[in-house]
Write a protein that holds these residues in place. Structure first.
Motif, PDB file in Angstrom:
ATOM      1  N   ILE A 191      -7.965  -6.211 -15.820  1.00  0.00           N
ATOM      2  CA  ILE A 191      -7.973  -7.280 -14.815  1.00  0.00           C
ATOM      3  C   ILE A 191      -7.889  -6.696 -13.405  1.00  0.00           C
ATOM      4  CG2 ILE A 191      -6.737  -9.299 -13.953  1.00  0.00           C
ATOM      5  CD1 ILE A 191      -8.256  -9.763 -16.546  1.00  0.00           C
ATOM      6  N   GLY A 192      -7.073  -5.648 -13.227  1.00  0.00           N
ATOM      7  CA  GLY A 192      -7.008  -4.992 -11.927  1.00  0.00           C
ATOM      8  C   GLY A 192      -8.348  -4.417 -11.510  1.00  0.00           C
ATOM      9  N   PHE A 193      -9.090  -3.891 -12.489  1.00  0.00           N
ATOM     10  CA  PHE A 193     -10.417  -3.361 -12.191  1.00  0.00           C
ATOM     11  C   PHE A 193     -11.360  -4.473 -11.740  1.00  0.00           C
ATOM     12  CE2 PHE A 193     -14.745  -2.200 -13.480  1.00  0.00           C
ATOM     13  CZ  PHE A 193     -14.894  -0.986 -12.828  1.00  0.00           C
ATOM     14  N   LEU A 194     -11.347  -5.612 -12.457  1.00  0.00           N
ATOM     15  CA  LEU A 194     -12.247  -6.719 -12.116  1.00  0.00           C
ATOM     16  C   LEU A 194     -11.906  -7.334 -10.763  1.00  0.00           C
ATOM     17  CD1 LEU A 194     -12.470  -8.502 -15.594  1.00  0.00           C
ATOM     18  CD2 LEU A 194     -14.296  -7.236 -14.446  1.00  0.00           C
ATOM     19  N   LEU A 195     -10.611  -7.566 -10.520  1.00  0.00           N
ATOM     20  CA  LEU A 195     -10.204  -8.248  -9.299  1.00  0.00           C
ATOM     21  C   LEU A 195     -10.207  -7.316  -8.087  1.00  0.00           C
ATOM     22  CD1 LEU A 195      -9.371 -10.479 -11.305  1.00  0.00           C
ATOM     23  CD2 LEU A 195      -7.291 -10.795  -9.969  1.00  0.00           C
ATOM     24  N   LEU A 196      -9.612  -6.143  -8.244  1.00  0.00           N
ATOM     25  CA  LEU A 196      -9.360  -5.285  -7.085  1.00  0.00           C
ATOM     26  C   LEU A 196     -10.410  -4.191  -6.905  1.00  0.00           C
ATOM     27  CD1 LEU A 196      -5.483  -5.029  -7.436  1.00  0.00           C
ATOM     28  CD2 LEU A 196      -6.819  -6.572  -5.989  1.00  0.00           C
ATOM     29  N   ASN A 197     -10.694  -3.438  -7.977  1.00  0.00           N
ATOM     30  CA  ASN A 197     -11.674  -2.364  -7.824  1.00  0.00           C
ATOM     31  C   ASN A 197     -13.076  -2.899  -7.551  1.00  0.00           C
ATOM     32  OD1 ASN A 197      -9.725  -0.802 -10.251  1.00  0.00           O
ATOM     33  ND2 ASN A 197     -10.045   0.127  -8.246  1.00  0.00           N
ATOM     34  N   VAL A 198     -13.476  -3.932  -8.313  1.00  0.00           N
ATOM     35  CA  VAL A 198     -14.815  -4.505  -8.103  1.00  0.00           C
ATOM     36  C   VAL A 198     -14.775  -5.612  -7.052  1.00  0.00           C
ATOM     37  CG1 VAL A 198     -16.789  -5.647  -9.177  1.00  0.00           C
ATOM     38  CG2 VAL A 198     -15.497  -3.933 -10.452  1.00  0.00           C
ATOM     39  N   GLY A 199     -13.897  -6.604  -7.259  1.00  0.00           N
ATOM     40  CA  GLY A 199     -13.863  -7.751  -6.348  1.00  0.00           C
ATOM     41  C   GLY A 199     -13.518  -7.379  -4.917  1.00  0.00           C
ATOM     42  N   ASN A 200     -12.402  -6.687  -4.729  1.00  0.00           N
ATOM     43  CA  ASN A 200     -11.997  -6.289  -3.379  1.00  0.00           C
ATOM     44  C   ASN A 200     -12.761  -5.063  -2.899  1.00  0.00           C
ATOM     45  OD1 ASN A 200      -9.901  -4.431  -1.685  1.00  0.00           O
ATOM     46  ND2 ASN A 200      -9.671  -6.591  -1.143  1.00  0.00           N
ATOM     47  N   GLY A 201     -12.957  -4.084  -3.789  1.00  0.00           N
ATOM     48  CA  GLY A 201     -13.629  -2.851  -3.386  1.00  0.00           C
ATOM     49  C   GLY A 201     -15.046  -3.077  -2.908  1.00  0.00           C
ATOM     50  N   ALA A 202     -15.767  -3.985  -3.556  1.00  0.00           N
ATOM     51  CA  ALA A 202     -17.142  -4.263  -3.142  1.00  0.00           C
ATOM     52  C   ALA A 202     -17.185  -4.866  -1.748  1.00  0.00           C
ATOM     53  CB  ALA A 202     -17.802  -5.210  -4.147  1.00  0.00           C
ATOM     54  N   VAL A 203     -16.217  -5.730  -1.441  1.00  0.00           N
ATOM     55  CA  VAL A 203     -16.162  -6.342  -0.115  1.00  0.00           C
ATOM     56  C   VAL A 203     -15.854  -5.285   0.946  1.00  0.00           C
ATOM     57  CG1 VAL A 203     -14.931  -7.986   1.342  1.00  0.00           C
ATOM     58  CG2 VAL A 203     -15.537  -8.607  -0.996  1.00  0.00           C
ATOM     59  N   VAL A 204     -14.882  -4.419   0.665  1.00  0.00           N
ATOM     60  CA  VAL A 204     -14.527  -3.365   1.617  1.00  0.00           C
ATOM     61  C   VAL A 204     -15.733  -2.466   1.888  1.00  0.00           C
ATOM     62  CG1 VAL A 204     -13.112  -1.307   1.976  1.00  0.00           C
ATOM     63  CG2 VAL A 204     -12.075  -3.377   1.044  1.00  0.00           C
ATOM     64  N   TYR A 205     -16.412  -2.050   0.823  1.00  0.00           N
ATOM     65  CA  TYR A 205     -17.563  -1.164   0.989  1.00  0.00           C
ATOM     66  C   TYR A 205     -18.668  -1.852   1.784  1.00  0.00           C
ATOM     67  CZ  TYR A 205     -20.433   2.865  -0.198  1.00  0.00           C
ATOM     68  OH  TYR A 205     -21.193   4.017  -0.121  1.00  0.00           O
ATOM     69  N   ALA A 206     -18.878  -3.153   1.519  1.00  0.00           N
ATOM     70  CA  ALA A 206     -19.932  -3.883   2.221  1.00  0.00           C
ATOM     71  C   ALA A 206     -19.609  -4.056   3.702  1.00  0.00           C
ATOM     72  CB  ALA A 206     -20.144  -5.246   1.571  1.00  0.00           C
ATOM     73  N   GLN A 207     -18.328  -4.131   4.033  1.00  0.00           N
ATOM     74  CA  GLN A 207     -17.951  -4.340   5.429  1.00  0.00           C
ATOM     75  C   GLN A 207     -18.211  -3.127   6.316  1.00  0.00           C
ATOM     76  OE1 GLN A 207     -14.086  -7.200   5.000  1.00  0.00           O
ATOM     77  NE2 GLN A 207     -14.623  -6.550   7.062  1.00  0.00           N
ATOM     78  N   GLN A 208     -18.695  -2.055   5.739  1.00  0.00           N
ATOM     79  CA  GLN A 208     -19.140  -0.940   6.564  1.00  0.00           C
ATOM     80  C   GLN A 208     -20.408  -1.291   7.335  1.00  0.00           C
ATOM     81  OE1 GLN A 208     -18.282   3.204   4.508  1.00  0.00           O
ATOM     82  NE2 GLN A 208     -19.115   1.781   2.993  1.00  0.00           N
ATOM     83  N   SER A 209     -21.160  -2.270   6.815  1.00  0.00           N
ATOM     84  CA  SER A 209     -22.432  -2.606   7.450  1.00  0.00           C
ATOM     85  C   SER A 209     -22.589  -4.087   7.753  1.00  0.00           C
ATOM     86  CB  SER A 209     -23.592  -2.145   6.562  1.00  0.00           C
ATOM     87  OG  SER A 209     -23.496  -2.708   5.272  1.00  0.00           O
ATOM     88  N   VAL A 210     -21.633  -4.938   7.354  1.00  0.00           N
ATOM     89  CA  VAL A 210     -21.710  -6.365   7.671  1.00  0.00           C
ATOM     90  C   VAL A 210     -20.410  -6.800   8.333  1.00  0.00           C
ATOM     91  CG1 VAL A 210     -23.240  -6.799   5.716  1.00  0.00           C
ATOM     92  CG2 VAL A 210     -20.791  -7.140   5.441  1.00  0.00           C
ATOM     93  N   GLY A 211     -20.458  -7.888   9.064  1.00  0.00           N
ATOM     94  CA  GLY A 211     -19.287  -8.390   9.767  1.00  0.00           C
ATOM     95  C   GLY A 211     -18.276  -9.033   8.827  1.00  0.00           C
ATOM     96  N   SER A 212     -17.054  -9.163   9.332  1.00  0.00           N
ATOM     97  CA  SER A 212     -15.979  -9.722   8.516  1.00  0.00           C
ATOM     98  C   SER A 212     -16.232 -11.184   8.159  1.00  0.00           C
ATOM     99  CB  SER A 212     -14.637  -9.578   9.251  1.00  0.00           C
ATOM    100  OG  SER A 212     -14.686 -10.206  10.516  1.00  0.00           O
ATOM    101  N   ALA A 213     -16.792 -11.973   9.094  1.00  0.00           N
ATOM    102  CA  ALA A 213     -17.057 -13.384   8.807  1.00  0.00           C
ATOM    103  C   ALA A 213     -18.121 -13.540   7.725  1.00  0.00           C
ATOM    104  CB  ALA A 213     -17.492 -14.107  10.080  1.00  0.00           C
ATOM    105  N   LEU A 214     -19.151 -12.681   7.763  1.00  0.00           N
ATOM    106  CA  LEU A 214     -20.188 -12.737   6.737  1.00  0.00           C
ATOM    107  C   LEU A 214     -19.624 -12.361   5.374  1.00  0.00           C
ATOM    108  CD1 LEU A 214     -23.085 -13.022   5.764  1.00  0.00           C
ATOM    109  CD2 LEU A 214     -23.493 -10.667   6.503  1.00  0.00           C
ATOM    110  N   ALA A 215     -18.790 -11.329   5.337  1.00  0.00           N
ATOM    111  CA  ALA A 215     -18.184 -10.925   4.071  1.00  0.00           C
ATOM    112  C   ALA A 215     -17.321 -12.051   3.507  1.00  0.00           C
ATOM    113  CB  ALA A 215     -17.354  -9.664   4.276  1.00  0.00           C
ATOM    114  N   ALA A 216     -16.514 -12.672   4.367  1.00  0.00           N
ATOM    115  CA  ALA A 216     -15.650 -13.771   3.919  1.00  0.00           C
ATOM    116  C   ALA A 216     -16.476 -14.949   3.421  1.00  0.00           C
ATOM    117  CB  ALA A 216     -14.730 -14.212   5.056  1.00  0.00           C
TER     118      ALA A 216
END
Length: 307
Positions: A77-102
């Motif tokens: 569950i930690g992998f699904l929620l945090l590694n994939v769910g949160n990690g994907a958002v963090v990685y994407a925010q290197q190139s997209v804005g915070s409002a778009l990610a949210a």
């Protein structure tokens, strides 16, 4: 129970406030942290510290350690929620804005409702209306936004809410540690996975950078992880999937307001109308909430017990 009186307990309201407003602000904190820290290292540091502190606190309070079976489920569950769910958002925010990610994450309640329906917990009619109204607000919110995301970031922002929603709904039906111990196990295991991936990727592990970046990581660790994630786990175990994930509609509003205040973004009439729709959708979900039915949880011996 909320179903008996039609009223939500105070702890549910406080937990909703935490995930609505604290998680809404974490997108800006992630943006500040990414200016100085690699995208795998600081989430790993954040979750290892948060999980360790919370687990130590619980042990001092006399809470029992989880079983091997519970540890295994916590890692998944930690992998699904945090590694994939949160990690994907963090990685994407290197190139997209915070409002778009949210905003991309705001599709979470739709996925959670779909997965919840598979297990027999379909939303009520007015909750479906709330989901549609809220989603229309999310669409309107981004008519004036920057959608210049690269294909990788766009894909990650689709995967993230699907993984988080599935993990959230599934977590109600498996044998996880009770209460905050579940939160601690999931954060600790996800943090170890993040740090392992960071080491494999050759990221720099420099701790001391700028005050803004360091304070952002501290805020993400204490407020975003220990406080808000604990509140979210409580909501997942207490209320319906639609209500537990309704924070996804409020987070873009908070992210937008913080962007206007601290990032110099322009606040338009279109965005104001979108905020009204978002909040109206959340209100429908909250007012017509029903708690998800209790599901039998398999024990190590193969028997079943109530969660």
């Amino acid at each position: 129970m909320p179903a008996a009186s039609g009223r939500l307990p105070l702890l549910v309201w406080l937990s909703l406030a935490a995930v609505y407003f604290v998680w809404g602000s974490t997108y800006l904190a992630i943006h500040f942290a990414l200016a100085e820290y690699p995208p795998l290292f600081f989430p790993g540091l954040r979750f290892v510290i948060a999980g360790s502190v919370l687990m130590a606190f619980l042990r001092l309070r006399g809470h029992a350690l989880p079983t091997r079976r519970q540890v295994g489920f916590s890692i998944v569950i930690g992998f699904l929620l945090l590694n994939v769910g949160n990690g994907a958002v963090v990685y994407a925010q290197q190139s997209v804005g915070s409002a778009l990610a949210a905003t991309a994450v705001a599709t979470m309640p739709l996925w959670a409702s779909l997965f919840g329906g598979i297990w027999g917990a379909w939303p009520k009619a007015l909750q479906w209306l709330g989901l549609l109204v809220g989603f229309s607000g999310i669409v309107l919110l981004n008519l004036d936004g920057d959608f210049a995301a690269n294909p990788l970031s766009a894909s990650l922002l689709i995967i993230a809410p699907v993984s988080w929603a599935f993990g959230s709904v599934w977590s109600r039906r498996i044998d996880l540690p009770k209460g905050a111990m579940s939160t601690a196990c999931q954060m600790l295991s996800a943090g170890v996975v993040f740090l392992g991936a960071s080491h494999a990727a050759g990221e720099s592990w420099q701790l001391v950078t700028t005050p803004k970046a360091m304070l952002s990581v501290v805020y993400l660790t204490l407020a975003g992880s220990v406080l808000a994630f604990s509140a979210y786990i409580y909501l997942v175990q207490t209320v319906s999937p639609s209500l537990a994930t309704s924070y996804a509609y409020v987070n873009p509003v908070i992210a937008l307001l913080l962007g206007v205040t601290f990032g110099g973004e322009v606040f338009t009439a279109t965005e104001l109308a979108a905020i009204v729709l978002v909040l109206a959708g959340v209100l429908l979900i909250v007012l017509y909430n029903r708690p998800a039915p209790a599901q039998p949880v398999p024990t190590a011996s193969g028997a079943a017990k109530s969660p």
